[in-house]
Design a protein around this motif. Sequence first.
Motif, mmCIF file in Angstrom:
data_model
loop_
_atom_site.group_PDB
_atom_site.id
_atom_site.type_symbol
_atom_site.label_atom_id
_atom_site.label_comp_id
_atom_site.label_asym_id
_atom_site.label_seq_id
_atom_site.Cartn_x
_atom_site.Cartn_y
_atom_site.Cartn_z
ATOM 1 N N LEU A 55 0.851 -1.178 0.000
ATOM 2 C CA LEU A 55 0.000 0.000 0.000
ATOM 3 C C LEU A 55 0.895 1.239 0.000
ATOM 4 O O LEU A 55 1.621 1.481 0.952
ATOM 5 C CB LEU A 55 -0.935 -0.010 1.209
ATOM 6 C CG LEU A 55 -1.810 -1.264 1.335
ATOM 7 C CD1 LEU A 55 -2.622 -1.232 2.621
ATOM 8 C CD2 LEU A 55 -2.710 -1.404 0.128
ATOM 9 N N LYS A 56 0.855 1.983 -1.083
ATOM 10 C CA LYS A 56 1.766 3.119 -1.278
ATOM 11 C C LYS A 56 1.429 4.318 -0.397
ATOM 12 O O LYS A 56 2.310 5.050 0.009
ATOM 13 C CB LYS A 56 1.739 3.566 -2.741
ATOM 14 C CG LYS A 56 2.069 2.473 -3.725
ATOM 15 C CD LYS A 56 3.515 2.122 -3.701
ATOM 16 C CE LYS A 56 3.816 1.101 -4.787
ATOM 17 N NZ LYS A 56 5.073 0.434 -4.587
ATOM 18 N N GLU A 57 0.150 4.534 -0.141
ATOM 19 C CA GLU A 57 -0.286 5.714 0.601
ATOM 20 C C GLU A 57 -0.850 5.320 1.966
ATOM 21 O O GLU A 57 -1.580 4.345 2.077
ATOM 22 C CB GLU A 57 -1.377 6.451 -0.189
ATOM 23 C CG GLU A 57 -0.946 6.949 -1.547
ATOM 24 C CD GLU A 57 0.069 8.071 -1.468
ATOM 25 O OE1 GLU A 57 -0.025 8.893 -0.529
ATOM 26 O OE2 GLU A 57 0.956 8.125 -2.334
ATOM 27 N N PRO A 58 -0.535 6.099 3.015
ATOM 28 C CA PRO A 58 -1.173 5.834 4.309
ATOM 29 C C PRO A 58 -2.641 6.222 4.251
ATOM 30 O O PRO A 58 -3.048 7.042 3.435
ATOM 31 C CB PRO A 58 -0.395 6.747 5.271
ATOM 32 C CG PRO A 58 0.166 7.828 4.411
ATOM 33 C CD PRO A 58 0.388 7.225 3.056
ATOM 34 N N GLY A 59 -3.436 5.606 5.086
ATOM 35 C CA GLY A 59 -4.850 5.954 5.133
ATOM 36 C C GLY A 59 -5.721 4.748 5.335
ATOM 37 O O GLY A 59 -5.246 3.661 5.672
ATOM 38 N N GLU A 60 -7.003 4.942 5.126
ATOM 39 C CA GLU A 60 -7.975 3.873 5.292
ATOM 40 C C GLU A 60 -8.235 3.192 3.956
ATOM 41 O O GLU A 60 -8.302 3.854 2.919
ATOM 42 C CB GLU A 60 -9.280 4.422 5.856
ATOM 43 C CG GLU A 60 -9.131 4.961 7.259
ATOM 44 C CD GLU A 60 -10.446 5.431 7.858
ATOM 45 O OE1 GLU A 60 -11.485 5.336 7.177
ATOM 46 O OE2 GLU A 60 -10.426 5.871 9.016
ATOM 47 N N ILE A 87 -10.793 -11.033 9.654
ATOM 48 C CA ILE A 87 -9.789 -10.424 8.795
ATOM 49 C C ILE A 87 -8.733 -9.803 9.688
ATOM 50 O O ILE A 87 -9.038 -9.008 10.582
ATOM 51 C CB ILE A 87 -10.420 -9.358 7.887
ATOM 52 C CG1 ILE A 87 -11.428 -10.031 6.959
ATOM 53 C CG2 ILE A 87 -9.351 -8.613 7.100
ATOM 54 C CD1 ILE A 87 -12.253 -9.071 6.146
ATOM 55 N N VAL A 88 -7.485 -10.184 9.456
ATOM 56 C CA VAL A 88 -6.364 -9.653 10.228
ATOM 57 C C VAL A 88 -5.449 -8.939 9.252
ATOM 58 O O VAL A 88 -5.058 -9.490 8.221
ATOM 59 C CB VAL A 88 -5.593 -10.782 10.952
ATOM 60 C CG1 VAL A 88 -4.387 -10.233 11.679
ATOM 61 C CG2 VAL A 88 -6.521 -11.526 11.896
ATOM 62 N N VAL A 89 -5.100 -7.687 9.588
ATOM 63 C CA VAL A 89 -4.187 -6.896 8.766
ATOM 64 C C VAL A 89 -2.967 -6.598 9.614
ATOM 65 O O VAL A 89 -3.082 -6.097 10.737
ATOM 66 C CB VAL A 89 -4.850 -5.585 8.289
ATOM 67 C CG1 VAL A 89 -3.881 -4.771 7.457
ATOM 68 C CG2 VAL A 89 -6.124 -5.880 7.510
ATOM 69 N N SER A 94 6.977 -4.439 11.008
ATOM 70 C CA SER A 94 6.993 -4.550 12.467
ATOM 71 C C SER A 94 6.247 -5.776 12.983
ATOM 72 O O SER A 94 6.409 -6.154 14.130
ATOM 73 C CB SER A 94 6.369 -3.290 13.084
ATOM 74 O OG SER A 94 4.984 -3.235 12.790
ATOM 75 N N GLY A 95 5.394 -6.363 12.144
ATOM 76 C CA GLY A 95 4.569 -7.474 12.600
ATOM 77 C C GLY A 95 3.403 -7.019 13.460
ATOM 78 O O GLY A 95 2.684 -7.830 14.032
ATOM 79 N N ARG A 96 3.205 -5.708 13.546
ATOM 80 C CA ARG A 96 2.138 -5.137 14.370
ATOM 81 C C ARG A 96 0.792 -5.350 13.692
ATOM 82 O O ARG A 96 0.627 -5.133 12.509
ATOM 83 C CB ARG A 96 2.409 -3.651 14.561
ATOM 84 C CG ARG A 96 1.402 -2.943 15.426
ATOM 85 C CD ARG A 96 1.831 -1.497 15.673
ATOM 86 N NE ARG A 96 1.970 -0.763 14.428
ATOM 87 C CZ ARG A 96 1.168 0.234 14.050
ATOM 88 N NH1 ARG A 96 0.180 0.604 14.835
ATOM 89 N NH2 ARG A 96 1.362 0.849 12.910
ATOM 90 N N ARG A 97 -0.165 -5.783 14.489
ATOM 91 C CA ARG A 97 -1.531 -5.998 13.997
ATOM 92 C C ARG A 97 -2.246 -4.644 13.933
ATOM 93 O O ARG A 97 -2.276 -3.916 14.923
ATOM 94 C CB ARG A 97 -2.266 -6.950 14.925
ATOM 95 C CG ARG A 97 -3.614 -7.361 14.443
ATOM 96 C CD ARG A 97 -4.187 -8.416 15.352
ATOM 97 N NE ARG A 97 -5.534 -8.740 14.918
ATOM 98 C CZ ARG A 97 -6.199 -9.787 15.330
ATOM 99 N NH1 ARG A 97 -5.650 -10.616 16.199
ATOM 100 N NH2 ARG A 97 -7.406 -10.019 14.892
ATOM 101 N N LEU A 98 -2.798 -4.324 12.774
ATOM 102 C CA LEU A 98 -3.482 -3.051 12.590
ATOM 103 C C LEU A 98 -4.965 -3.199 12.900
ATOM 104 O O LEU A 98 -5.547 -4.255 12.699
ATOM 105 C CB LEU A 98 -3.289 -2.549 11.158
ATOM 106 C CG LEU A 98 -1.834 -2.366 10.722
ATOM 107 C CD1 LEU A 98 -1.767 -1.949 9.270
ATOM 108 C CD2 LEU A 98 -1.126 -1.347 11.602
#
Length: 118
Positions: A55-60, A87-89, A94-98
């Motif tokens: 995903l090139k751009e930050p955001g929703e 659904i897990v993103v 970092s391996g951080r779950r969003l």
Amino acid sequence: MTGMDTIPSVWRYGLALLIVIAGFGAFTWYLTTGISSSFGGLSQMAAPGELELDLKEPGEYTIFYENKSYFNGSFYMTAAQIPGLQIVVMEKSSGRRLRTYPAPTGSTYSIGGRSGQS
């Protein structure tokens, strides 16, 4: 002024009809190619499974569940909802779950044999 000056000839009516038909044809072509190309850039995956996205751009972003779909040479038709589907993103570096949450306004579509919902 004679009557001949005020009544358009038949070929002018034909030309006007041809322009209207060409306009509808161009609009239909533009609409269908635009919709088809918008689906071309979407990523698909079968569940259960994993998909890595860059995903090139930050955001929703919105994830759609397709209950009618064509994927990897096969047609799929499932229930409108699947109980227990999760659904897990995760952020790869970092391996951080969003955090994910349901779309505030549910969107649905049905185009070309595919249908889904956000």
